[in-house]
Design an enzyme around this catalytic site. Structure first.
Site, PDB file in Angstrom:
ATOM      1  N   LYS A   1       0.827  -1.205   0.000  1.00 19.57           N
ATOM      2  CA  LYS A   1       0.000   0.000   0.000  1.00 19.57           C
ATOM      3  C   LYS A   1       0.860   1.253   0.000  1.00 19.57           C
ATOM      4  O   LYS A   1       0.417   2.314  -0.390  1.00 19.57           O
ATOM      5  CB  LYS A   1      -0.873   0.039   1.262  1.00 19.57           C
ATOM      6  CG  LYS A   1      -2.075  -0.858   1.201  1.00 19.57           C
ATOM      7  CD  LYS A   1      -2.875  -0.709   2.481  1.00 19.57           C
ATOM      8  CE  LYS A   1      -3.669  -1.982   2.726  1.00 19.57           C
ATOM      9  NZ  LYS A   1      -4.329  -2.016   4.016  1.00 19.57           N
ATOM     10  N   ARG A   2       2.076   1.124   0.487  1.00 23.72           N
ATOM     11  CA  ARG A   2       2.945   2.297   0.573  1.00 23.72           C
ATOM     12  C   ARG A   2       3.664   2.602  -0.744  1.00 23.72           C
ATOM     13  O   ARG A   2       4.208   3.670  -0.912  1.00 23.72           O
ATOM     14  CB  ARG A   2       3.960   2.104   1.705  1.00 23.72           C
ATOM     15  CG  ARG A   2       3.360   2.364   3.082  1.00 23.72           C
ATOM     16  CD  ARG A   2       4.316   1.966   4.190  1.00 23.72           C
ATOM     17  NE  ARG A   2       4.631   0.544   4.110  1.00 23.72           N
ATOM     18  CZ  ARG A   2       3.868  -0.412   4.634  1.00 23.72           C
ATOM     19  NH1 ARG A   2       2.763  -0.094   5.265  1.00 23.72           N
ATOM     20  NH2 ARG A   2       4.195  -1.689   4.523  1.00 23.72           N
TER      21      ARG A   2
END
Ligand code: GLU
Ligand code: ZN
Length: 492
Positions: free
Chosen positions: A259-260
């Site tokens: 997600k990062r």
């Protein structure tokens, strides 16, 4: 076979990401292919992490992508409400019934005791997991715990057998009993966990197929066992959905896309001008294929062709370059009017056109967008390419120092000759502009084309790379073109 009912059930935490969109897409396509129902459910029982902002972003994203839902927030349906935060009474009731029937029990172990158990298991090289300390407490033991003021959590009592299911993607999968310990359903403060609410709602909402990421594989044996218990106490009609676990999406360097990672943020694709059609087209290829090597297709074509049998169990590689190339293909595939319609909001956001654009701005766009359609990878690139045709003199600036350098002293001769040649041009057309400049600069001054047209290009467009120059000058008009050529002298 009952009607297909699938669900997309994200938790509203953080920003929507592409892994999530891939899951939504595969469920949507399967539902549409089967003439089934696509249920959109919000798993917002974790008040510490969920946010209203993220909830709104989820709805907005699905709408942007045209992944329409048949039941869910704002559209309703017979199995609502579809936000789990509005279903807490249901979960409390089911937990009570599971306790009463003995499928679940109260566990009084403290966090420290559980940590110690895990540590011991680790030292003895055993699988760490709850060891069943509170499975069969006597009434006296319970009373003693209560008296000490211990607050119980609710645990599910896993049946004493291995769990096997036939996964729609991975084939037969088995988890040994020892790998699936009794797990927590409800926190000490009464908050129900994903482990409870997700299967309860799948059962109550009559979900027939669960397509979700492989990271949830280890939840499945627990959930299958819970399904059986729900059937036994009459909460479900006894059917267990079929499970299909979609392959991992890998990012750079052979690790899972996180997600990062910036390329996992859905917002990035929206702001950088990716077409939703293109993004979905690309995401469809992450674990699925059309079957005949076809890599360019619409959402409808995907829905028509979607078959779970062609979902691969192998990890899929996320390749931003390929995604961008497909976006370029999509930009070239849509009609001119459609493309202009999608570029306008981006131009308006930069103050380059009014909303709606004036008739004059519209005609500039209709003349200029065909010149760049072939060259665009993303819609936002159009803003940079078209800006010089739309800005007033006050805002016209050179793109960068390199562009400025092109207008050095040795450009003066070419610029002056260009002005003279163009001032007296009888008609202002691409062809006339081109031949006038050729005869004045290349033939007249003996300049190489690059040295002849480079300064003209920078003077007119502000950039060293631009849409075709002579066409651009025709669109820009004689007056503005001449003014910019004259101004270019005085820039130094
Ligand atoms: N709310 C869960 C998640 O976002 C759903 C997982 C599932 O599909 O079961 O991970
Ligand atoms: Zn315990």
């Amino acid at each position: 076979m009952p009607d297909v009912r699938v669900r997309f059930c994200p938790s509203p935490t953080g920003n929507p990401h592409v892994g999530m969109v891939r899951t939504a897409l595969f469920n949507w396509a399967f539902a549409r292919h089967m003439g089934g129902t696509f249920v959109f459910r919000i798993e917002d029982t974790d008040s510490a992490r969920d946010s209203e902002e993220s909830y709104e972003a989820l709805l907005d994203s699905l709408r942007w992508l045209s992944l329409d839902w048949d039941e869910g927030p704002e559209v309703g349906g017979s199995y609502g409400p579809y936000r789990q935060s509005q279903r807490l009474d249901i979960y409390a009731d089911v937990a009570a019934r599971l306790l009463e029937a003995g499928h679940a029990y109260r566990c009084y172990c403290s966090a420290e005791e559980l940590d110690a158990q895990r540590e011991l298991a680790r030292q003895q090289n055993r699988a760490p997991g709850y060891e069943g300390t509170c499975r069969d407490l006597t009434a006296a033991q319970v009373a003693a715990h209560e008296q000490q003021g211990r607050v119980p959590i609710v645990r599910f009592r896993m049946p004493d057998r291995d769990c096997t299911w036939v996964d729609l993607v991975r084939g037969e999968v088995t988890f040994g009993r020892e790998h699936v310990p009794d797990y927590v359903l409800v926190r000490g403060n009464g908050e129900p966990l994903y482990t409870l609410v997700n299967p309860v709602d799948d059962a109550l909402m009559r979900i027939t197929h669960v397509l979700r990421g492989e990271d949830l594989l280890s939840s499945t044996p627990r959930q299958i066992a819970l399904y059986e218990a729900l059937a036994a106490i009459g909460v479900s009609d006894g059917t267990t959905p079929q499970f299909g676990h979609l392959p991992y999406v890998m990012g750079e360097g052979n690790r899972k896309l996180s997600k990062r990672d910036p390329e996992s943020s859905l917002l990035m694709y929206r702001t950088q001008g990716y077409l939703p059609e293109a993004l979905l087209n690309y995401l469809a290829l992450l674990g699925w294929s059309m079957g005949d090597d076809q890599e360019f297709f619409s959402l409808d074509e995907m829905a028509q062709a979607f078959a779970i049998e062609r979902v691969s169990a192998n990890p899929a590689r996320f390749d931003l370059k390929k995604c961008t190339a497909i976006n370029g293909d999509w930009i070239r595939a849509i009609t001119l009017d459609d493309l202009i319609g999608r570029i306008i909001p981006l131009l308006a956001a930069e103050g380059l056109v009014s909303t709606p654009p004036t008739a004059e701005q519209q005609s500039v766009l209709h003349a200029a967008v065909p010149l760049i359609q072939e060259r665009l990878d993303t819609l936002t690139q159009a803003v940079g390419m078209l800006g010089f045709l739309l800005v007033g003199d006050a805002r016209f600036v050179l793109d960068d120092d390199d562009a400025r350098a092109v207008l050095g002293e040795d450009a003066d001769e070419a610029l002056a000759a260009a002005v003279t040649a163009l001032e007296s041009l009888p008609e202002w057309t691409t062809d006339a502009i081109q031949s006038a400049l050729r005869s004045a600069l290349v033939e007249g001054l003996g300049l190489k084309p690059k040295l002849a047209y480079g300064p003209v290009r920078v003077a007119i467009t502000g950039r060293r790379v631009s849409p075709p120059l002579f066409e651009s000058m025709e669109i820009l008009g004689r007056e503005t073109s001449l003014r910019r050529l004259r101004d270019a002298h005085s820039i130094r």
